[in-house]
Design an enzyme around this catalytic site. Structure first.
Site, PDB file in Angstrom:
ATOM      1  N   ALA A   1       1.077  -1.135   0.217  1.00 26.22           N
ATOM      2  CA  ALA A   1      -0.018  -0.355  -0.331  1.00 26.22           C
ATOM      3  C   ALA A   1       0.861   1.056  -0.072  1.00 26.22           C
ATOM      4  O   ALA A   1       1.952   1.306  -0.329  1.00 26.22           O
ATOM      5  CB  ALA A   1      -0.638  -0.144   1.237  1.00 26.22           C
ATOM      6  N   ASN A   2       0.436   2.240   0.220  1.00 23.86           N
ATOM      7  CA  ASN A   2       1.400   3.732   0.391  1.00 23.86           C
ATOM      8  C   ASN A   2       0.317   4.248   1.340  1.00 23.86           C
ATOM      9  O   ASN A   2      -1.081   4.256   1.442  1.00 23.86           O
ATOM     10  CB  ASN A   2       0.982   3.980  -1.247  1.00 23.86           C
ATOM     11  CG  ASN A   2      -0.114   4.756  -1.796  1.00 23.86           C
ATOM     12  OD1 ASN A   2      -1.107   5.999  -1.194  1.00 23.86           O
ATOM     13  ND2 ASN A   2      -0.313   4.362  -2.284  1.00 23.86           N
ATOM     14  N   ARG A   3       0.868   5.698   1.660  1.00 17.45           N
ATOM     15  CA  ARG A   3       0.491   6.881   2.292  1.00 17.45           C
ATOM     16  C   ARG A   3      -0.437   7.766   1.514  1.00 17.45           C
ATOM     17  O   ARG A   3      -1.356   8.489   2.792  1.00 17.45           O
ATOM     18  CB  ARG A   3       2.212   7.688   3.220  1.00 17.45           C
ATOM     19  CG  ARG A   3       2.344   6.694   3.608  1.00 17.45           C
ATOM     20  CD  ARG A   3       3.800   7.607   4.667  1.00 17.45           C
ATOM     21  NE  ARG A   3       4.427   6.918   5.074  1.00 17.45           N
ATOM     22  CZ  ARG A   3       4.695   6.001   6.140  1.00 17.45           C
ATOM     23  NH1 ARG A   3       4.080   5.717   6.131  1.00 17.45           N
ATOM     24  NH2 ARG A   3       5.800   4.993   6.490  1.00 17.45           N
TER      25      ARG A   3
END
Ligand code: C5P
Length: 224
Positions: free
Chosen positions: A29-31
């Site tokens: 995932a990412n932020r």
């Protein structure tokens, strides 16, 4: 009225990160928070557009008056977007994972005391590029984002060409800018006419300015 300048128009917005499964319990995932995309969806709806928001996993509430579809992966996001066509306007604000695990394990991968497993990746579909090239179903206005840390306008103009979209909203995500995770954004809009620098403002104000510019592009002038 001035606040319903987009009535009669259909819009599609993507927002948030994607989650790419590695096994039943792990993912890539990412932020991304989804704040900018959700603010845009909310503002377009407020201005009378019929809005479908395709959101990756976020902690934000569904915006009022918006048809929100929840997805996890990039491939699910693409499918939901294609299912929402035809629309007049598509805005891709999601931070789609560039890669996914080439094989999703059916069972939780075990730590078996041997070598750590190697993660093999493959490329995800580019939703913005696909919507820009959707032939007869192509939205009349396709808008993408570009997060850059240097040569922002040049990089964004090249990205606009590469993806085939109409407008790119570039933002400076260098450490000094404070954009990443912060409440504010500073936008450079690139279209076929050139570049437009917007002053630093809140993500809500960016959404309002974008909605106003879209209304203008569809020849919906501000009525008193
Ligand atoms: O190539 P890059 O990820 O920098 O491009 C950013 C733009 O492309 C954003 O508008 C993002 O929503 C969109 N994008 C997409 N699908 C991808 C990758 C990016 O829609 N797989």
């Amino acid at each position: 009225s001035a606040s319903r300048r987009l009535s009669g128009l259909r819009a599609l917005v993507t927002s948030g990160p994607t989650h790419e499964a590695i096994d039943p319990v792990r993912y890539i995932a990412n932020r991304s928070s989804g704040r900018q995309g959700h603010a845009i969806a909310a503002e377009l709806a407020r201005q009378g557009a019929e809005v479908t928001l395709v959101s990756g996993p976020v902690t934000l509430p569904d915006p009022p008056g918006v048809n929100t579809l929840h997805v996890n992966s990039a491939r699910e996001m693409l499918q939901a977007c294609e299912g929402a066509l035809p629309v007049d306007i598509a805005i891709c604000a999601a931070a789609v994972s560039d890669w996914r695990a080439s094989e999703e394990a059916g069972q939780k991968i075990k730590k078996d005391g041997k070598e750590p497993p190697a993660l093999k990746l493959c490329e995800n579909p580019d939703i913005l590029a696909r919507l820009s090239a959707s032939g007869a179903k192509r939205p009349r206005l396709v808008i993408g984002f570009a997060a850059e840390t240097s040569d922002i306008a040049e990089q964004a103009a090249a990205k606009r060409q590469r993806k085939g979209c109409d407008w790119i909203l570039a933002n400076d995500v260098s450490a000094e800018s404070g954009t990443f995770g912060g409440p504010d954004n500073r936008i450079i809009l690139i279209d076929d006419q050139g570049q437009e620098d917007w002053p630093r403002s809140s993500k809500d104000a960016v959404a309002q300015r974008l909605a106003a510019r879209i209304a203008q592009a569809f020849d919906r002038p501000h009525r008193q």
